[in-house]
Design an enzyme around this catalytic site. Structure first.
Site, PDB file in Angstrom:
ATOM      1  N   HIS A   1      -1.716   6.077   2.304  1.00  0.00           N
ATOM      2  CA  HIS A   1      -1.808   4.945   3.223  1.00  0.00           C
ATOM      3  C   HIS A   1      -1.985   5.407   4.663  1.00  0.00           C
ATOM      4  CE1 HIS A   1      -1.230   1.016   4.950  1.00  0.00           C
ATOM      5  NE2 HIS A   1      -0.231   1.464   5.698  1.00  0.00           N
TER       6      HIS A   1
ATOM      7  N   CYS B   1       0.780  -1.240   0.000  1.00  0.00           N
ATOM      8  CA  CYS B   1       0.000   0.000   0.000  1.00  0.00           C
ATOM      9  C   CYS B   1       0.816   1.297   0.000  1.00  0.00           C
ATOM     10  CB  CYS B   1      -0.956   0.001   1.192  1.00  0.00           C
ATOM     11  SG  CYS B   1      -2.120  -1.379   1.173  1.00  0.00           S
TER      12      CYS B   1
END
Length: 540
Positions: A125, A71
């Site tokens: 993220h 991510c």
């Protein structure tokens, strides 16, 4: 060596000769952990009518690749327009802004060009959302009559999660306990879409869009980020009910690549930390089918939310002046190669869905699929191009706007990805801590480590393999080359090489590097020339 990144000069939009009010809006839709598992990508299982419809109106990229299959590094690369080795983000714990204080992100740059920017859901993220610099306003925070979302709908699942967290906190040291106290990996709640986060965030994005539309003098950039199908796989029951469990097939290729790198695959840590998942050994066929069902249900859940967002654009009269870009941060192994998770350098983890629609897309391009090799890092310059603003000089991607005009044109000769030793990294891509070795994962880690030592022999060095070993993948039209080397020493010789021939072996089931030394030599030369040498040539 990390390249220095200078703060680019932000030029007022009037200099470009285009009034901000004349620029298109942008709906930037991010999907977490989403492999190209849609009907429009050829999936025989996925029910995705809204994305299928968008693809029939726009351009679908069949060969789009992330820069790192996890991510934070993927999203940091996308939003800064720089590659992981440049920005220094190769795991989930480094904040790109700490590593690069002056770097200008995509929404930050658009603010300087007269845009209003906002996000609902996951664009960056976690806590690294760069609120101060990337976003000019907050999204609508309260929805009348609608409660904030919950992680589980079923009381027993919340109780399991709370109990497991308490037990992990009591049993393990702080560096190990964070990811261990989890609830079930999946749930089918008999609830409305907005009970869970993605449905709720879609309503927030729509409400925010309606507010922003009241000021037509400023174009908007809305980042709508979906957390599914990231674990845990929770979705309203009606999306589970779209599928016949007996019709759900398992991964066709469930073995590691023949002669592949032992460090190339992980032990499915991210899934195994969930309640009810075996901590060692195979994921049996019955559970595997349920897990794939859960992933598909989440896919259909997200597809429905995207449909609602596009419908809201239509109803507000904004669709014809709004660029729509749908992307995922990386793919996901659903038992493919014998593992469950992202976090590898192989096709199944690095290839992503990417669909683009623009107001001025030529009729000849609508509904077309392109096999052009593109990278997620290309989205930043592409959106600048499509919005009619200058492209910042620090970007390491290439605008694929010409591909939208001519989907069958020649494009890049390669796409590049990377991932640090998946086998000896935790699920956030950080090096294994001693604390995690002392958990129930200890024996599993030891098995993985022993396989690497057996394969690598005299090359084995614990510090190198745990901390500095990077796999670099280069995807050409026909081949995937994975070069394993010490990323702190760019000129060091590779420790191991993998080569997959997609014309003969699209599943990447056999590493043929040892059988094709001359081809490896040629591809290594191309790899060493880097991403800049792979840029498209002007067709004139």
């Amino acid at each position: 060596m990390k390249k220095s990144i200078r703060l680019i000069s932000l030029i007022a939009s009037v200099i470009g000769g285009v009034c901000a009010a004349d620029r298109p809006n942008i709906l930037f839709i991010a999907i977490d952990d989403m492999r190209p598992e849609f009907g429009c990508y050829g999936s025989e299982l996925a029910i995705s009518p809204n994305l299928d419809k968008l693809a029939s109106e726009g351009v679908l990229f069949e060969r789009a690749y992330c820069q790192q299959a996890i991510c934070s590094p993927s999203r940091a690369s996308i939003m800064t327009g720089t590659r992981p080795d440049t920005n220094g983000v190769i795991e989930n714990y480094t904040y790109f802004r700490d590593a690069n204080p002056d770097i200008v992100t995509l929404p930050q740059y658009l603010i300087s060009q007269g845009y209003e920017t906002v996000h609902a859901g996951k664009i960056y993220h976690g806590k690294f959302d760069d609120q101060e610099k990337s976003w000019s306003r907050q999204p609508v925070s309260k929805l009348p009559g609608i409660k904030r979302p919950m992680p589980y709908a079923k009381k027993e699942n919340m109780e399991i999660q709370n109990r497991n967290r308490a037990e992990a906190a009591a049993k393990y040291p702080p560096e190990a306990r964070g990811g261990l106290g989890n609830g079930p990996a999946y749930e089918a709640g008999d609830v409305e879409d907005h009970f869970y986060t993605d449905g709720y965030d879609t309503l927030r994005a729509i409400a925010t869009m309606k507010e922003m539309a009241k000021n037509p003098s400023k174009p908007f950039f809305i980042g709508l980020g979906f957390k599914k199908p990231h674990l845990n796989w929770i979705a309203p029951k009606r999306y589970w009910d779209l599928y016949d469990p007996e019709a759900i097939t398992l991964a066709e290729h469930q073995e590691a690549p023949e002669d592949g790198a032992e460090m190339g695959l992980h032990a499915s840590f991210e899934l195994r930390v969930r309640h009810g998942i075996p901590k060692d050994g195979p994921i049996g066929p019955e559970l595997a089918r349920t897990l794939r069902h859960a992933y598909l249900a989440c896919t259909s859940y997200v597809d429905a939310q995207i449909g609602y967002a596009i419908d809201a654009l239509e109803e507000a009269g904004l669709r014809e002046n709004t660029i729509i870009l749908v992307w995922a941060d990386h793919g996901w192994h659903l038992g493919d190669m014998g593992v469950w998770g992202k976090a590898t350098n192989y096709e199944i983890a690095t290839r992503v869905p990417l669909i683009a629609w623009t107001p001025d897309l030529p009729k000849s391009s609508r509904g077309k699929k392109t096999s052009a090799l593109v990278e997620l890092i290309d989205m930043y310059p592409t959106l600048c191009d499509l919005a009619g603003v200058g492209i910042p000089s620090h970007l390491e991607g290439t605008s694929f706007a010409p591909v939208l005009q001519k989907p069958n044109r020649k494009w890049k000769t390669a796409a590049f990805s990377q991932y640090p030793n998946p086998a000896l990294r935790e699920w956030a891509a950080n090096p294994l801590s001693q604390g995690v070795r002392e958990t129930f994962f200890g024996p599993l880690i030891e098995k993985v480590e022993n396989r690497i030592i057996k394969q690598q022999g005299d090359k084995w060095d614990r510090d190198l393999f745990e901390n500095d070993l990077m796999g670099y993948a280069m995807r050409t039209d026909r081949y995937r080359l994975v070069v394993w080397k010490d990323y702190t020493k760019p000129d060091a010789e590779p420790l191991f090489i993998e080569l997959f021939d997609h014309r003969k072996d699209p599943a990447e089931s056999r590493n043929v590097a040892a059988k094709r030394p001359e081809l490896v030599k040629r591809l290594l030369k191309q790899f060493d020339a880097g991403w800049e040498a792979a840029l498209p040539k002007d067709e004139g």
